[in-house]
Design a protein around this motif. Structure first.
Motif, short mmCIF file in Angstrom:
data_model
loop_
_atom_site.label_atom_id
_atom_site.label_comp_id
_atom_site.label_asym_id
_atom_site.label_seq_id
_atom_site.Cartn_x
_atom_site.Cartn_y
_atom_site.Cartn_z
N LEU A 27 0.83 -1.22 0.00
CA LEU A 27 0.00 0.00 0.00
C LEU A 27 0.86 1.26 0.00
O LEU A 27 0.34 2.37 -0.08
N LEU A 28 2.17 1.10 0.12
CA LEU A 28 3.03 2.29 0.12
C LEU A 28 2.87 3.01 -1.22
O LEU A 28 2.81 2.37 -2.27
N PRO A 29 2.78 4.33 -1.18
CA PRO A 29 2.57 5.05 -2.44
C PRO A 29 3.82 5.07 -3.30
O PRO A 29 4.93 5.28 -2.80
N ILE A 30 3.62 4.80 -4.56
CA ILE A 30 4.70 4.95 -5.54
C ILE A 30 4.20 6.02 -6.49
O ILE A 30 3.20 5.80 -7.19
N ASN A 31 4.80 7.16 -6.44
CA ASN A 31 4.32 8.33 -7.18
C ASN A 31 2.82 8.58 -6.93
O ASN A 31 2.04 8.78 -7.86
N GLY A 32 2.42 8.50 -5.69
CA GLY A 32 1.04 8.85 -5.31
C GLY A 32 0.00 7.76 -5.45
O GLY A 32 -1.19 8.01 -5.25
N LYS A 33 0.43 6.56 -5.79
CA LYS A 33 -0.55 5.47 -5.97
C LYS A 33 0.02 4.20 -5.33
O LYS A 33 1.19 3.89 -5.55
N PRO A 34 -0.78 3.47 -4.56
CA PRO A 34 -0.25 2.26 -3.91
C PRO A 34 0.29 1.27 -4.94
O PRO A 34 -0.35 1.07 -5.99
N GLY A 35 1.41 0.67 -4.62
CA GLY A 35 2.04 -0.29 -5.54
C GLY A 35 1.05 -1.34 -6.05
O GLY A 35 1.03 -1.66 -7.23
N ILE A 36 0.18 -1.83 -5.17
CA ILE A 36 -0.73 -2.91 -5.56
C ILE A 36 -1.68 -2.49 -6.68
O ILE A 36 -2.11 -3.31 -7.48
N GLU A 37 -1.98 -1.19 -6.76
CA GLU A 37 -2.89 -0.75 -7.83
C GLU A 37 -2.23 -0.86 -9.21
O GLU A 37 -2.90 -1.15 -10.21
N TYR A 38 -0.92 -0.62 -9.26
CA TYR A 38 -0.22 -0.79 -10.55
C TYR A 38 -0.32 -2.25 -11.00
O TYR A 38 -0.53 -2.56 -12.17
N ILE A 39 -0.17 -3.14 -9.99
CA ILE A 39 -0.20 -4.58 -10.30
C ILE A 39 -1.62 -4.98 -10.77
O ILE A 39 -1.78 -5.71 -11.73
N ILE A 134 6.57 -3.50 -13.45
CA ILE A 134 7.11 -3.45 -14.81
C ILE A 134 6.28 -2.42 -15.56
O ILE A 134 5.06 -2.57 -15.68
N ILE A 135 6.94 -1.34 -15.97
CA ILE A 135 6.20 -0.24 -16.58
C ILE A 135 6.51 -0.14 -18.07
O ILE A 135 7.41 -0.79 -18.58
N LYS A 136 5.78 0.69 -18.73
CA LYS A 136 5.91 1.02 -20.15
C LYS A 136 5.34 -0.05 -21.09
O LYS A 136 4.87 0.26 -22.16
N LYS A 137 5.42 -1.31 -20.72
CA LYS A 137 4.85 -2.37 -21.56
C LYS A 137 4.28 -3.42 -20.62
O LYS A 137 4.94 -3.78 -19.64
N ASN A 138 3.06 -3.87 -20.88
CA ASN A 138 2.40 -4.83 -19.98
C ASN A 138 3.03 -6.22 -20.11
O ASN A 138 2.80 -6.95 -21.08
N CYS A 139 3.84 -6.58 -19.10
CA CYS A 139 4.58 -7.84 -19.15
C CYS A 139 3.64 -9.04 -19.09
O CYS A 139 3.81 -10.01 -19.83
N SER A 140 2.60 -8.97 -18.23
CA SER A 140 1.67 -10.09 -18.12
C SER A 140 0.99 -10.35 -19.45
O SER A 140 0.82 -11.50 -19.87
N GLU A 267 11.08 7.31 -11.28
CA GLU A 267 10.89 6.80 -12.66
C GLU A 267 9.44 7.02 -13.11
O GLU A 267 9.20 7.46 -14.23
N LEU A 268 8.48 6.71 -12.22
CA LEU A 268 7.08 6.85 -12.59
C LEU A 268 6.70 8.30 -12.79
O LEU A 268 5.85 8.64 -13.61
N ASN A 269 7.36 9.16 -12.03
CA ASN A 269 7.08 10.58 -12.14
C ASN A 269 7.50 11.15 -13.50
O ASN A 269 6.93 12.10 -13.99
N LYS A 270 8.49 10.50 -14.12
CA LYS A 270 8.99 10.96 -15.43
C LYS A 270 8.02 10.62 -16.55
O LYS A 270 8.11 11.19 -17.63
#
Ligand code: G1P
Length: 271
Positions: A27-39, A134-140, A267-270
């Protein structure tokens, strides 16, 4: 088709102490959003219809994050803030696809996977480790494409610096299938530099066969007091089950260590 994903979330997060002493790392924010939400966004975009969260009683805050309806309803009633309404709707969307199972003792990823045994319906399912963004391209999504074509297990892979191999599961690679995919001859969990069969690391995205459950039931807990999914995968490879290593295109962010966590936000902020 791969329709179910599992996410082990019962880990203690010791590499992120002191942040994780009272807080769930996912739940820690990564650029303002919890890590789990990116996943979760990665799963949804990849066509996943059900996500099984493996949590522990100590990580109930994760469930609370998605199930705080009366709190939101009250706030929305008085404030009518469009931003809050939008955020709440997003949580409702996630909640529709999440199911919770419990792993109350931190016995490792192997044990976590085993907890989902009776819920997995198809022959293959996806597992995502929440430390790995994993950003920029959906690995899954790319891995599911590979799976749909070859009907085998697939694991995400990346070259790492030889001196850091003991941080990862490391592949022993077989023949190249095509530009992005290799057959795997073996996999070793966190080897020393001298024992590492390559510098290709396992990154936290796996398309696993249902057969893994019977292998996990046979696996014994190691000296560390944990058992790793890597060992069950190694047994299946030994029994001639095909696993592919997929060199993904996206950018990997290691959110499970303090320095990586800090870099991830930057990185996400960029973007
Ligand atoms: C886990 C796996 C390891 C893999 C890594 C990827 O390790 O056990 O094989 O390389 O995730 O992030 P952990 O991060 O839980 O130590």
């Amino acid at each position: 088709m791969i329709k179910q994903a599992i996410i082990p979330l019962a880990g203690l997060g010791t590499r992120l102490l002191p942040l994780t002493s009272v807080f769930a790392k996912e739940l820690l924010p990564i650029n303002g959003k919890p890590g789990i939400e990116y996943i979760l966004d990665e799963c949804i975009e990849a066509g996943i219809k059900e996500v099984i969260f493996i949590i522990s009683k100590k990580k109930l805050m994760i469930k609370k994050y998605f199930y705080n309806d009366s709190f939101y309803k009250k706030i929305i009633k008085t404030k009518k803030d469009p931003r809050i309404i939008k955020e709440y709707k997003k949580l409702l969307k996630y909640k529709k696809i999440i199911k919770f199972v419990y792993q109350n003792k931190p016995l490792g990823t192997g044990d976590a996977v085993l907890k989902t045994k009776k819920f997995i319906k198809d022959n293959y399912f996806l597992m995502l480790l929440p430390d790995d963004l994993i950003i920029k391209k959906n690995c899954s999504k790319s891995m599911i494409k590979v799976h749909n074509r070859y009907k085998v297990s697939v694991m995400a892979s990346m070259n790492v610096n030889k001196k850091n191999v003991s941080r990862w599961g490391i592949f022993k690679l077989g023949k190249k299938l095509n530009k992005k995919n290799y057959f795997i001859k073996g996999v070793v969990e966190k080897p020393s530099i001298s024992n590492a069969p390559s510098n290709k690391a396992v990154i936290g995205r796996y398309i696993l066969p249902k057969k893994i459950f019977s292998e996990l039931l046979k696996t014994k807990i190691g000296e560390s007091g944990e058992f790793h999914i890597t060992d069950a995968i190694q047994s299946l490879i030994h029994k001639k089950k095909t696993f592919l290593a997929h060199n993904f295109d996206g950018k990997y962010l290691d959110c499970g260590t303090m320095s990586g966590y800090i870099k991830s936000s930057l990185e996400l902020n960029k973007l």
